[in-house]
Design a protein around this motif. Structure first.
Motif, PDB file in Angstrom:
ATOM      1  N   LEU A  18       0.857  -1.178   0.000  1.00  0.00           N
ATOM      2  CA  LEU A  18       0.000   0.000   0.000  1.00  0.00           C
ATOM      3  C   LEU A  18       0.900   1.236   0.000  1.00  0.00           C
ATOM      4  O   LEU A  18       2.025   1.186   0.494  1.00  0.00           O
ATOM      5  N   ARG A  19       0.365   2.329  -0.512  1.00  0.00           N
ATOM      6  CA  ARG A  19       1.083   3.598  -0.470  1.00  0.00           C
ATOM      7  C   ARG A  19       0.186   4.640   0.163  1.00  0.00           C
ATOM      8  O   ARG A  19      -0.881   4.940  -0.359  1.00  0.00           O
ATOM      9  N   LEU A  20       0.647   5.169   1.268  1.00  0.00           N
ATOM     10  CA  LEU A  20      -0.085   6.233   1.949  1.00  0.00           C
ATOM     11  C   LEU A  20       0.436   7.588   1.501  1.00  0.00           C
ATOM     12  O   LEU A  20       1.625   7.754   1.247  1.00  0.00           O
ATOM     13  N   SER A  21      -0.479   8.546   1.440  1.00  0.00           N
ATOM     14  CA  SER A  21      -0.113   9.921   1.105  1.00  0.00           C
ATOM     15  C   SER A  21      -0.686  10.857   2.152  1.00  0.00           C
ATOM     16  O   SER A  21      -1.713  10.570   2.769  1.00  0.00           O
ATOM     17  N   CYS A  22      -0.025  11.977   2.334  1.00  0.00           N
ATOM     18  CA  CYS A  22      -0.500  12.971   3.294  1.00  0.00           C
ATOM     19  C   CYS A  22      -0.122  14.352   2.779  1.00  0.00           C
ATOM     20  O   CYS A  22       1.031  14.588   2.408  1.00  0.00           O
ATOM     21  N   ALA A  23      -1.091  15.241   2.785  1.00  0.00           N
ATOM     22  CA  ALA A  23      -0.848  16.607   2.340  1.00  0.00           C
ATOM     23  C   ALA A  23      -1.728  17.550   3.125  1.00  0.00           C
ATOM     24  O   ALA A  23      -2.777  17.150   3.660  1.00  0.00           O
ATOM     25  N   PRO A  24      -1.365  18.819   3.204  1.00  0.00           N
ATOM     26  CA  PRO A  24      -2.213  19.789   3.882  1.00  0.00           C
ATOM     27  C   PRO A  24      -3.517  19.983   3.114  1.00  0.00           C
ATOM     28  O   PRO A  24      -3.535  19.945   1.881  1.00  0.00           O
ATOM     29  N   SER A  31       6.609  26.073   0.756  1.00  0.00           N
ATOM     30  CA  SER A  31       6.975  24.709   1.084  1.00  0.00           C
ATOM     31  C   SER A  31       7.249  24.587   2.578  1.00  0.00           C
ATOM     32  O   SER A  31       7.888  25.447   3.177  1.00  0.00           O
ATOM     33  N   TYR A  32       6.740  23.514   3.152  1.00  0.00           N
ATOM     34  CA  TYR A  32       6.966  23.269   4.576  1.00  0.00           C
ATOM     35  C   TYR A  32       8.379  22.764   4.775  1.00  0.00           C
ATOM     36  O   TYR A  32       8.812  21.823   4.124  1.00  0.00           O
ATOM     37  N   VAL A  33       9.111  23.379   5.710  1.00  0.00           N
ATOM     38  CA  VAL A  33      10.526  23.027   5.884  1.00  0.00           C
ATOM     39  C   VAL A  33      10.769  22.151   7.094  1.00  0.00           C
ATOM     40  O   VAL A  33      11.904  21.787   7.373  1.00  0.00           O
ATOM     41  N   GLY A  34       9.725  21.817   7.836  1.00  0.00           N
ATOM     42  CA  GLY A  34       9.909  20.998   9.025  1.00  0.00           C
ATOM     43  C   GLY A  34       9.934  19.510   8.693  1.00  0.00           C
ATOM     44  O   GLY A  34      10.142  19.109   7.550  1.00  0.00           O
ATOM     45  N   TYR A  35       9.713  18.719   9.689  1.00  0.00           N
ATOM     46  CA  TYR A  35       9.737  17.262   9.564  1.00  0.00           C
ATOM     47  C   TYR A  35       8.326  16.741   9.280  1.00  0.00           C
ATOM     48  O   TYR A  35       7.336  17.258   9.800  1.00  0.00           O
ATOM     49  N   MET A  36       8.279  15.725   8.453  1.00  0.00           N
ATOM     50  CA  MET A  36       7.015  15.066   8.129  1.00  0.00           C
ATOM     51  C   MET A  36       7.164  13.588   8.453  1.00  0.00           C
ATOM     52  O   MET A  36       8.227  13.004   8.175  1.00  0.00           O
ATOM     53  N   GLY A  37       6.160  13.001   9.048  1.00  0.00           N
ATOM     54  CA  GLY A  37       6.330  11.627   9.470  1.00  0.00           C
ATOM     55  C   GLY A  37       5.039  10.851   9.548  1.00  0.00           C
ATOM     56  O   GLY A  37       3.949  11.391   9.324  1.00  0.00           O
ATOM     57  N   ARG A  74       9.164  12.435   0.488  1.00  0.00           N
ATOM     58  CA  ARG A  74       8.347  13.640   0.466  1.00  0.00           C
ATOM     59  C   ARG A  74       8.574  14.415  -0.817  1.00  0.00           C
ATOM     60  O   ARG A  74       9.664  14.367  -1.389  1.00  0.00           O
ATOM     61  N   GLU A  75       7.554  15.106  -1.218  1.00  0.00           N
ATOM     62  CA  GLU A  75       7.597  15.956  -2.396  1.00  0.00           C
ATOM     63  C   GLU A  75       7.443  17.381  -1.900  1.00  0.00           C
ATOM     64  O   GLU A  75       6.325  17.838  -1.621  1.00  0.00           O
ATOM     65  N   ASN A  76       8.561  18.072  -1.750  1.00  0.00           N
ATOM     66  CA  ASN A  76       8.561  19.362  -1.084  1.00  0.00           C
ATOM     67  C   ASN A  76       7.686  20.396  -1.791  1.00  0.00           C
ATOM     68  O   ASN A  76       7.019  21.203  -1.140  1.00  0.00           O
ATOM     69  N   ALA A  77       7.676  20.373  -3.097  1.00  0.00           N
ATOM     70  CA  ALA A  77       6.899  21.366  -3.837  1.00  0.00           C
ATOM     71  C   ALA A  77       5.402  21.240  -3.568  1.00  0.00           C
ATOM     72  O   ALA A  77       4.650  22.211  -3.697  1.00  0.00           O
ATOM     73  N   LYS A  78       4.976  20.038  -3.176  1.00  0.00           N
ATOM     74  CA  LYS A  78       3.555  19.792  -2.895  1.00  0.00           C
ATOM     75  C   LYS A  78       3.284  19.619  -1.405  1.00  0.00           C
ATOM     76  O   LYS A  78       2.150  19.308  -1.019  1.00  0.00           O
ATOM     77  N   ASN A  79       4.319  19.780  -0.580  1.00  0.00           N
ATOM     78  CA  ASN A  79       4.163  19.557   0.865  1.00  0.00           C
ATOM     79  C   ASN A  79       3.509  18.213   1.157  1.00  0.00           C
ATOM     80  O   ASN A  79       2.664  18.090   2.056  1.00  0.00           O
ATOM     81  N   THR A  80       3.886  17.220   0.400  1.00  0.00           N
ATOM     82  CA  THR A  80       3.276  15.899   0.512  1.00  0.00           C
ATOM     83  C   THR A  80       4.307  14.883   0.968  1.00  0.00           C
ATOM     84  O   THR A  80       5.456  14.910   0.516  1.00  0.00           O
ATOM     85  N   VAL A  81       3.892  14.013   1.865  1.00  0.00           N
ATOM     86  CA  VAL A  81       4.750  12.933   2.330  1.00  0.00           C
ATOM     87  C   VAL A  81       4.068  11.605   2.006  1.00  0.00           C
ATOM     88  O   VAL A  81       2.846  11.490   2.059  1.00  0.00           O
ATOM     89  N   TYR A  82       4.891  10.636   1.643  1.00  0.00           N
ATOM     90  CA  TYR A  82       4.398   9.321   1.247  1.00  0.00           C
ATOM     91  C   TYR A  82       4.999   8.245   2.142  1.00  0.00           C
ATOM     92  O   TYR A  82       6.106   8.392   2.656  1.00  0.00           O
ATOM     93  N   LEU A  83       4.262   7.152   2.283  1.00  0.00           N
ATOM     94  CA  LEU A  83       4.794   5.982   2.959  1.00  0.00           C
ATOM     95  C   LEU A  83       4.491   4.777   2.076  1.00  0.00           C
ATOM     96  O   LEU A  83       3.334   4.372   1.947  1.00  0.00           O
ATOM     97  N   GLN A  84       5.526   4.260   1.449  1.00  0.00           N
ATOM     98  CA  GLN A  84       5.383   3.061   0.639  1.00  0.00           C
ATOM     99  C   GLN A  84       5.575   1.863   1.538  1.00  0.00           C
ATOM    100  O   GLN A  84       6.633   1.712   2.147  1.00  0.00           O
ATOM    101  N   MET A  85       4.569   1.016   1.608  1.00  0.00           N
ATOM    102  CA  MET A  85       4.602  -0.134   2.505  1.00  0.00           C
ATOM    103  C   MET A  85       4.553  -1.410   1.674  1.00  0.00           C
ATOM    104  O   MET A  85       3.567  -1.669   0.982  1.00  0.00           O
TER     105      MET A  85
END
Length: 122
Positions: A18-24, A31-37, A74-85
């Motif tokens: 499965l692949r999870l995605s997360c975005a604002p 672009s968000y410069v902090g940590y995404m998890g 993560r895709e910084n331009a889209k502020n998106t983080v992914y988790l490939q499982m």
């Protein structure tokens, strides 16, 4: 606080992926410069760390229990983080939460998503 929206959860057989995605939610202007998890919480258990990444991909970190099977990106331009499982196991069944934070400790200032259910059948 940032409003986060996760997607990609579902039901999968053991060994599957499965692949999870997360975005604002809503429009972001920078672009968000902090940590995404990602964290997860199984029934009757405490929430646990799964993986996190800073602005640079070289900062990626994953929990020992998922190392070699899960990949965070993560895709910084889209502020998106992914988790490939990959190679999912029944013990990976949990609600998975996305989080963003100014530090890798994910303490004060952390924003959380609403969670997405991942169920792995044996």
């Amino acid at each position: 606080q940032v409003q986060l929206v996760e997607s990609g959860g579902g039901l999968v057989q053991a060994g599957g992926s499965l692949r999870l995605s997360c975005a604002p939610s809503g429009r972001t202007y920078s672009s968000y410069v902090g940590y995404m998890g990602w964290f997860r919480q199984a029934p009757g258990k405490e929430r646990e760390f799964v993986a996190a990444v800073g602005w640079s991909a070289s900062t990626a970190d994953v929990a020992p229990s998922v190392k070699g099977r899960f990949t965070i990106s993560r895709e910084n331009a889209k502020n998106t983080v992914y988790l490939q499982m990959n190679s999912l196991k029944p013990e990976d069944t949990a609600v998975y939460y996305c989080a963003v934070a100014p530090s890798p400790r994910f303490g004060a200032g952390t924003s959380w998503g609403q969670g997405t259910q991942v169920t792995v059948s044996s």
